[in-house]
Design an enzyme around this catalytic site. Structure first.
Site, short mmCIF file in Angstrom:
data_model
loop_
_atom_site.label_atom_id
_atom_site.label_comp_id
_atom_site.label_asym_id
_atom_site.label_seq_id
_atom_site.Cartn_x
_atom_site.Cartn_y
_atom_site.Cartn_z
N GLN A 1 13.63 4.95 1.00
CA GLN A 1 13.09 4.10 2.06
C GLN A 1 13.03 2.67 1.56
O GLN A 1 12.32 2.39 0.59
CB GLN A 1 11.69 4.62 2.42
CG GLN A 1 10.92 3.74 3.37
CD GLN A 1 9.46 4.20 3.46
OE1 GLN A 1 9.17 5.38 3.43
NE2 GLN A 1 8.55 3.25 3.56
N GLY A 2 13.77 1.76 2.19
CA GLY A 2 13.81 0.37 1.75
C GLY A 2 12.97 -0.52 2.64
O GLY A 2 13.50 -1.20 3.52
N SER B 1 9.38 -2.12 1.38
CA SER B 1 8.63 -3.15 0.62
C SER B 1 9.58 -4.06 -0.14
O SER B 1 10.67 -3.67 -0.55
CB SER B 1 7.68 -2.49 -0.37
OG SER B 1 6.70 -1.75 0.29
N SER C 1 11.20 4.86 -3.83
CA SER C 1 11.18 6.17 -4.49
C SER C 1 12.55 6.82 -4.42
O SER C 1 13.20 6.82 -3.37
CB SER C 1 10.16 7.08 -3.81
OG SER C 1 8.88 6.51 -3.89
N GLU D 1 3.45 8.42 6.95
CA GLU D 1 3.37 8.38 5.50
C GLU D 1 1.92 8.41 5.03
O GLU D 1 1.64 8.58 3.84
CB GLU D 1 4.05 7.09 5.01
CG GLU D 1 4.43 7.08 3.55
CD GLU D 1 5.13 5.77 3.16
OE1 GLU D 1 5.31 4.91 4.04
OE2 GLU D 1 5.50 5.64 1.98
#
Lengths: 362, 297
Positions: free
Chosen positions: A119-120, A122, A154, A238
């Site tokens: 997941q891109g 931040s 992650s 999340e």
């Protein structure tokens, strides 16, 4: 009202318990070994019919009621097995905002584990204030060209795909100029930079530098400018212990700590038992409420706070039982400190609860 | 597995909430309003809720009514009579005796308690003053007389119900204290803004709501377990609920005092009435952390 398993649920639990007995010890549960083998664990769980329980069959799920995830987490904890892979929030994001074409292309591989995802969201300059992100996606014919820097990504080093937020309209108001893309990770223009966490783990987190990487325009998820809405769906899920499956981790560790304790447990461990039971029962209540069609709203922030307090109480129990001399328990303690930061800090969760549930606006 | 309340349970909760809202004390001065208390007593007696257990109500239903009465600071007996009715069905005007005193005893004539396989009853004497301004203790007068026998299993079930009922009162008390503080934070202004708009205050109240949500989840299971799990498992569930709810309620009530600032430390603010009720319910049928000596379900 019934906290007991229905006959179908009991049969599922028995089948799961039998399978977990066969798998005992086959998969590492912590540290870099866990992250290195997480993909194998994911595929094994799915192949045996125990992953993606509530998701549509068309994409490789089982269309079972949400409470089956409680059974899965409880039995994983009891067996001392690794927790289930936490990618429900990505499934929700793509499932809710992606076209049917994108869902059919990408959800099956995401759910069965044959394609790995990261997941891109931040960036170094966009943490709690995610809407200030500056990664850019510039249209060039049938593709977008990406420039920017993502962090806290992650499993970025093993991922095939990244669900990425980038700014497509620098002139739009900041929440409205963001779009979401499905980006191939194996291409020139993407540089991986590992991050070593304070616990010593190196395989979980990464940084991703995008310098001219490209993504086909038809791999935009939703419409241009819909990225913020997708991001809110993803981070909402999340925050939910029912989506993440972390209760399995806490239940497993508390059992291990009890097994190492003679006589009356130290107070930290007794509190950890109380908190872990609370969270397990809380997830049961939340998943039962989903039968009413309760949508995911700011209540997820309450759940995140409860999950964080539980994990950090268990972390203190690990220290109380093992001291700093036991590497696994020290790791569990150090890892617990991340829970009040990841997926939105506790301070952000409290802002959301105060503003959107309690009505304590400015 | 479906842990939602049934439609009937929600109706019962709503009815209890209405009664508490209508006739519970809305201010500290109301605690001395004998007319209001008389009307409240008449209304509660008319509901028949003091005999919930002998009417076949589950632990869940008991917990719902007790919770709403705690939230509304209901200051006539319910928790004591419900426990007395479970222990000695049919005993008239009865509450419980614990550690040499009648509890929740306003207007009650006898107090019952379990002891070594027997149920004993004692006459209720004069009311005494204690920490709780809404539920009064009383002296016991005369001899204790055996009125029934009790199996070991029934004694454990009764203890479990007592832990669940006091946990429910704690949850209700916490909800009432939290609502009081949130309302105040929305109207009290300093530096030209409501104090609830400051993160320092807002975050305390957000934490309080999370503690209340956790309390609901842990209590619901314990309340269900009273009638549905083997006695030792049900007792374990009730101990966990009591510990969690007691800590949560004290924290939330302390937050309510803090959010009210100077006013919160005065007799005229209801925050301390709620804090006192929480302290009393934590102390009645207490659970020590050392009793959590076994693992997870």
């Amino acid at each position: 009202m019934d906290f007991r398993d229905s006959p179908e649920e009991a049969a599922f639990r028995d089948r799961l318990r039998g399978w977990l007995t066969e798998q005992a010890g086959a998969f590492p549960t912590s540290g870099d070994e866990y992250w290195a083998r997480q993909g194998d664990w994911h595929r094994a769980l799915h192949a045996a019919g125990f992953f993606g329980l509530s998701w549509p069959k068309a994409y490789g799920g089982h269309e079972l009621p949400p409470v089956y995830d409680v059974i899965l987490d409880e039995e994983l904890a009891r067996a001392g097995a690794p927790a289930r892979p936490s990618l429900g929030y990505l499934v929700q994001g793509l499932g809710r905002h992606g076209s049917e074409e994108l869902r059919r292309r990408f959800l099956p591989g995401m759910i069965d584990g044959t394609e790995r995802w990261c997941q891109g969201f931040s960036e170094p300059g966009a943490g709690s204030d995610l809407a200030s992100l500056t990664t850019s996606a510039t249209r060039d014919g049938d593709t977008y060209v990406l420039h920017g820097h993502k962090i806290w990504t992650s499993y970025s080093d093993v991922a095939d795909w990244c669900l990425l937020l980038a700014r497509t309209d620098p002139d739009a108001p900041r929440h409205k100029g963001i779009s979401a893309f499905i980006v191939a990770m194996d291409q020139p223009g993407i540089e991986q930079r590992p991050l070593k966490m304070m616990s010593g783990v190196t395989k979980e987190f990464g940084q991703v530098v995008l310098d001219g990487a490209t993504v086909p325009a038809d791999q935009m998820v939703g419409a241009p400018g819909e990225g913020w809405a997708l991001a809110m769906t993803v981070v909402g899920h999340e925050r939910e212990p029912s989506t993440l499956g972390f209760t399995a981790r806490y239940g497993k560790l508390v059992r291990e700590l009890l097994a190492r304790t003679d006589g009356t447990p130290p107070p930290e461990l007794s509190w950890a038992i109380v908190e872990t039971e609370m969270l397990r029962l809380h997830v049961r209540r939340r998943l039962s409420e989903q039968l009413d069609g309760v949508s995911h709203g700011p209540e997820g922030s309450l759940d995140k706070l409860l999950m964080t307090w539980t994990e950090q109480t268990v972390g203190h129990a690990a220290l109380a039982v093992g001291g700093t001399g036991d590497p696994d328990l020290l790791h569990a303690y150090l890892y617990s400190r991340a829970q009040s930061v990841m997926g939105g800090t506790s301070q952000i969760q409290k802002n959301i609860v105060a503003a959107r549930i309690l009505g304590l606006g400015a | 597995m479906d842990v939602r309340l049934t439609a009937e349970q929600r109706q019962l909760r709503d009815a209890a909430a209405r009664l508490a809202n209508d006739l519970g004390p809305g201010a500290v001065l109301d605690l001395d309003d004998a007319d209001r208390i008389a009307r409240l007593e008449k209304a509660v007696e008319a509901t028949g809720w003091r005999a919930l257990r002998s009417d076949g109500a589950s632990g869940v239903e008991v917990a719902l009514v007790v919770e709403e009465f705690g939230r509304g600071l209901v200051d006539v007996p319910l928790l004591g009579p419900v426990l007395a009715d479970d222990l000695a069905p049919g005993a008239s005007s009865a509450t419980v005796a614990v550690a040499g005193a009648a509890r929740d005893a306003r207007g009650m004539r006898q107090a019952v308690e379990p002891e070594g396989g027997r149920v004993l009853a004692t006459e209720v004497g004069p009311l005494t003053s204690g920490v709780d301004l809404t539920r009064r203790d009383a002296e016991l007068r005369g001899n204790r007389e055996q009125i029934a026998t009790l199996t070991d299993e029934a004694a454990v079930r009764w203890r479990t119900l007592a832990l669940v009922a006091t946990s429910a009162d704690l949850l209700g008390t916490a909800r009432g204290a939290h609502a009081l503080a949130v309302d105040y934070a929305k109207i009290r202004e300093q530096y030209g803004r409501t104090i609830g708009s400051y993160q320092a205050v807002a975050h305390l109240l957000a934490e309080g709501l999370a503690l209340i949500e956790g309390s609901i989840s842990v209590l619901r299971h314990a309340a269900w377990a009273v009638d549905e799990l083997p006695p030792d498992e049900a007792l374990h569930a009730a101990r966990i609920a009591k510990l969690y709810c007691a800590r949560a309620a004290r924290t939330v009530c302390e937050t309510a005092v803090q959010v009210h600032g100077g006013i919160g430390n005065t007799w005229e603010c209801l925050a301390h009435v709620r804090l006192r009720r929480a302290l009393a319910s934590a102390e009645l049928f207490p659970v020590r952390l050392e009793e959590i000596d076994r693992g997870l379900s």
